[in-house]
Design a protein around this motif. Structure first.
Motif, PDB file in Angstrom:
ATOM      1  N   ALA A 201       0.808  -1.082  -0.027  1.00  0.00           N
ATOM      2  CA  ALA A 201      -0.078   0.006   0.122  1.00  0.00           C
ATOM      3  C   ALA A 201       0.587   1.328   0.035  1.00  0.00           C
ATOM      4  CB  ALA A 201      -1.035   0.055   1.136  1.00  0.00           C
ATOM      5  N   PHE A 202       1.937   1.040   0.654  1.00  0.00           N
ATOM      6  CA  PHE A 202       2.912   2.295   0.420  1.00  0.00           C
ATOM      7  C   PHE A 202       3.505   2.517  -0.908  1.00  0.00           C
ATOM      8  CE2 PHE A 202       3.784   0.827   4.770  1.00  0.00           C
ATOM      9  CZ  PHE A 202       3.472   2.041   5.687  1.00  0.00           C
ATOM     10  N   MET A 203       3.567   1.541  -1.653  1.00  0.00           N
ATOM     11  CA  MET A 203       3.632   1.847  -3.286  1.00  0.00           C
ATOM     12  C   MET A 203       2.695   2.513  -3.854  1.00  0.00           C
ATOM     13  SD  MET A 203       4.441  -0.891  -6.242  1.00  0.00           S
ATOM     14  CE  MET A 203       6.277  -0.988  -5.918  1.00  0.00           C
ATOM     15  N   LEU A 204       1.292   2.186  -3.614  1.00  0.00           N
ATOM     16  CA  LEU A 204      -0.066   2.599  -4.028  1.00  0.00           C
ATOM     17  C   LEU A 204       0.107   3.955  -3.653  1.00  0.00           C
ATOM     18  CD1 LEU A 204      -2.663   2.465  -5.458  1.00  0.00           C
ATOM     19  CD2 LEU A 204      -3.430   1.800  -3.116  1.00  0.00           C
ATOM     20  N   VAL A 205       0.326   4.470  -2.447  1.00  0.00           N
ATOM     21  CA  VAL A 205       0.409   5.942  -2.094  1.00  0.00           C
ATOM     22  C   VAL A 205       1.482   6.534  -2.503  1.00  0.00           C
ATOM     23  CG1 VAL A 205       0.387   7.462   0.033  1.00  0.00           C
ATOM     24  CG2 VAL A 205      -0.858   5.283   0.239  1.00  0.00           C
ATOM     25  N   GLY A 206       2.788   6.071  -2.607  1.00  0.00           N
ATOM     26  CA  GLY A 206       4.070   6.676  -3.167  1.00  0.00           C
ATOM     27  C   GLY A 206       3.668   7.041  -4.790  1.00  0.00           C
ATOM     28  N   LEU A 207       3.128   6.114  -5.485  1.00  0.00           N
ATOM     29  CA  LEU A 207       2.699   6.182  -6.871  1.00  0.00           C
ATOM     30  C   LEU A 207       1.815   7.288  -7.121  1.00  0.00           C
ATOM     31  CD1 LEU A 207       2.777   2.686  -8.261  1.00  0.00           C
ATOM     32  CD2 LEU A 207       4.377   4.466  -8.656  1.00  0.00           C
ATOM     33  N   GLY A 208       0.835   7.527  -6.165  1.00  0.00           N
ATOM     34  CA  GLY A 208      -0.107   8.526  -6.324  1.00  0.00           C
ATOM     35  C   GLY A 208       0.418   9.981  -6.094  1.00  0.00           C
ATOM     36  N   ALA A 209       1.451   9.795  -4.883  1.00  0.00           N
ATOM     37  CA  ALA A 209       2.256  11.000  -4.760  1.00  0.00           C
ATOM     38  C   ALA A 209       3.112  11.566  -6.030  1.00  0.00           C
ATOM     39  CB  ALA A 209       2.928  11.074  -3.680  1.00  0.00           C
ATOM     40  N   ALA A 210       3.705  10.505  -6.542  1.00  0.00           N
ATOM     41  CA  ALA A 210       4.545  10.618  -7.572  1.00  0.00           C
ATOM     42  C   ALA A 210       3.692  11.214  -9.009  1.00  0.00           C
ATOM     43  CB  ALA A 210       5.279   9.548  -8.059  1.00  0.00           C
ATOM     44  N   CYS A 211       2.679  10.563  -9.190  1.00  0.00           N
ATOM     45  CA  CYS A 211       1.872  11.120 -10.240  1.00  0.00           C
ATOM     46  C   CYS A 211       1.329  12.310 -10.185  1.00  0.00           C
ATOM     47  CB  CYS A 211       0.761   9.900 -10.593  1.00  0.00           C
ATOM     48  SG  CYS A 211       1.484   8.559 -11.350  1.00  0.00           S
ATOM     49  N   ALA A 212       1.003  12.708  -8.791  1.00  0.00           N
ATOM     50  CA  ALA A 212       0.588  14.214  -8.592  1.00  0.00           C
ATOM     51  C   ALA A 212       1.567  15.234  -8.999  1.00  0.00           C
ATOM     52  CB  ALA A 212       0.047  14.260  -7.080  1.00  0.00           C
ATOM     53  N   TYR A 213       2.885  14.775  -8.557  1.00  0.00           N
ATOM     54  CA  TYR A 213       4.043  15.763  -8.853  1.00  0.00           C
ATOM     55  C   TYR A 213       4.507  15.643 -10.286  1.00  0.00           C
ATOM     56  CZ  TYR A 213       8.853  16.920  -9.566  1.00  0.00           C
ATOM     57  OH  TYR A 213      10.333  17.518  -9.632  1.00  0.00           O
ATOM     58  N   THR A 214       4.428  14.638 -11.034  1.00  0.00           N
ATOM     59  CA  THR A 214       4.341  14.686 -12.599  1.00  0.00           C
ATOM     60  C   THR A 214       3.297  15.363 -13.163  1.00  0.00           C
ATOM     61  OG1 THR A 214       3.507  12.646 -12.842  1.00  0.00           O
ATOM     62  CG2 THR A 214       5.933  12.704 -12.564  1.00  0.00           C
ATOM     63  N   SER A 215       1.891  15.572 -12.464  1.00  0.00           N
ATOM     64  CA  SER A 215       0.850  16.236 -13.167  1.00  0.00           C
ATOM     65  C   SER A 215       1.361  17.786 -13.003  1.00  0.00           C
ATOM     66  CB  SER A 215      -0.369  16.017 -12.355  1.00  0.00           C
ATOM     67  OG  SER A 215      -1.355  16.549 -12.971  1.00  0.00           O
ATOM     68  N   HIS A 216       1.794  18.131 -11.779  1.00  0.00           N
ATOM     69  CA  HIS A 216       2.333  19.510 -11.716  1.00  0.00           C
ATOM     70  C   HIS A 216       3.384  19.698 -12.476  1.00  0.00           C
ATOM     71  CE1 HIS A 216       4.585  22.775  -9.772  1.00  0.00           C
ATOM     72  NE2 HIS A 216       5.651  21.869  -9.812  1.00  0.00           N
TER      73      HIS A 216
END
Length: 442
Positions: free
Chosen positions: A79-94
């Motif tokens: 689940a840490f990977m799931l949350v981490g990927l969500g954060a990474a994708c939010a950053y790349t959206s930025h």
């Protein structure tokens, strides 16, 4: 993909969202007035809330069905990977928003690729965009087939003349029913399908939650801590759940105040990541090792909640075909001779769309392994679109301005994305081949 001015027609009459659960149609103008080259479209009408709704609705889709399966097979630590990927994708959206701010002439994902790496960047971006759409449609059709088989469990249709099983025959009928939607030229009609897809996705989540509360299923299963061997395969499932970056530039350009795009990304990904994580733990606790790659197939078959969830899952793919095909249709019509009559244009695009959908149907029936195809899509295509390319585009465009910490972060994400994509592609490909070999021998 079309060039020039872009239009987004909305969920509430302003924008259509395009993607796995809500589609943003990329277009220079309404297909009904495609020949009017001088028509200008005001795209800056989307408020902050409207942008969040579009982004959240676009992200929630096919991926949500597989998160409980991914968590159970990867362990709760994944689940840490799931949350981490969500954060990474939010950053790349930025990062995509920053690239658009740097080059106002860029209107979409492929324009950013062109700004960063020229023609090669545009070609790579277009290739990955269309590949993701095609593979996502195959996954949608597999999901349609699997859930129809459960909805009509015990029904025996005499389709031996077509050499098809009952479930395959039902899938063919469903696709044929959805086929006329590819002939739609009115974006308002397609907008209705987009809204329907959003509602179906939320309904599925609610029905799974109600199963744990009212469905007589006890959330008593223990989730393993970590299954490291399965991490490469489930990483593809996780990243596919956040795949939507190909349309984020359209959300940006449609906003009244694009400076708030980063806040839109943070809010949207926070909501979606919370929903995915909740659904993942809920499904894994409810069904344990028996959880299916599609959570709806694990629910008690005789319960009314299950029937609602199954029908919602069946209807979701049927609302997606026209939405996903629209970028191809727009590009196709723009490449046709301007002297061609409107009716002829409709026949050409409808015929080609129908042929493509039938090819997708055949491929889905030949490779009916939802989790492997979805994981392969995520690892082979989505990780590039969501993580690798945005970081590479931003680094190239801002090379003379980027600070060392940000440069290091982007390089880490690019390396992580490439490694994760490579291992995930190999793992999911092997699993898919093993499944095909077992099916062939049996």
């Amino acid at each position: 993909m079309a060039t020039g001015e872009w239009m987004t027609v909305g969920v509430f009459g302003e924008e259509i969202s395009k993607g796995k659960s809500i589609s943003i149609i990329e277009s220079t103008k309404d297909l009904e007035s495609l020949d009017d080259e001088e028509k200008d479209v005001d795209t800056n009408k989307s408020s902050f809330l409207h942008a969040v709704i579009n982004m959240v609705g676009m992200l929630i889709g096919l991926g949500q069905l597989s998160t409980p399966y991914a968590l159970e097979n990867g362990g709760w630590a994944s689940a840490f990977m799931l949350v981490g990927l969500g954060a990474a994708c939010a950053y790349t959206s930025h990062l995509l928003g920053k690239c658009l701010q740097k080059s106002p002439k860029s209107r979409d994902y492929k324009d950013i690729g062109h700004h960063a790496f020229g023609t090669n960047g545009r070609i790579i971006a277009i290739t990955f965009i269309y590949l993701e759409i095609f593979m996502a449609l195959v996954s949608y059709t597999i999901s349609l087939h699997d859930n129809l088989a459960t909805v009509f469990l015990g029904v025996d249709l005499n389709s031996s003349w077509a050499h098809l099983t009952t479930s395959q025959f039902l899938a063919v009928i469903a696709v044929l029913v959805a086929l006329p939607s590819l002939w739609l030229r009115n974006l308002s009609s397609i907008s209705f399908l987009s809204v329907a897809g959003i509602l179906m996705s939320f309904l599925i989540f609610i029905m799974v939650a109600c199963t744990g509360i009212f469905g007589g299923v006890s959330a008593s299963h223990d989730i393993p801590v970590l299954k490291i061997r399965n991490v490469p395969a489930i990483s593809g499932l996780y990243i596919f759940s956040f795949a939507g970056h190909i349309v984020f530039p359209n959300i940006y350009t449609a906003m009244k105040d694009p400076s708030k795009f980063t806040k839109v990304s943070i809010v949207s990904f926070s909501l979606v990541t919370t929903l995915y994580t909740s659904l993942a733990f809920m499904g894994a606790k409810l069904f344990g090792p028996q959880v299916s790659s599609q959570i709806t197939l694990s629910m008690p078959q005789t319960h009314i909640l299950t029937k609602i969830a199954l029908w919602a899952t069946v209807l979701t793919p049927m609302t997606k075909y026209a939405l996903e095909f629209t970028p191809f249709a727009i590009q196709l019509e723009q490449n046709l001779p301007h002297a061609m009559k409107s009716r002829t244009r409709t026949i050409v695009r409808g015929t080609i769309g129908s042929i493509l959908l039938l090819i997708i149907l055949v491929l889905a029936l030949c490779v009916p392994y939802f989790e492997h195809v979805l994981s392969l899509t995520g690892s082979l295509v989505s990780v590039g679109i969501c993580i690798v390319f945005p970081c590479a585009f931003y680094t190239k465009i801002f090379w003379r301005q980027i600070g060392r910490p940000l440069l290091i972060l982007n390089l880490i994400l690019i390396t992580f994305g490439v490694v994760m994509g490579a291992f995930g592609t190999v793992s999911s490909s092997k699993s898919l081949l093993r499944s095909l070999q077992r099916a062939h021998t049996s």
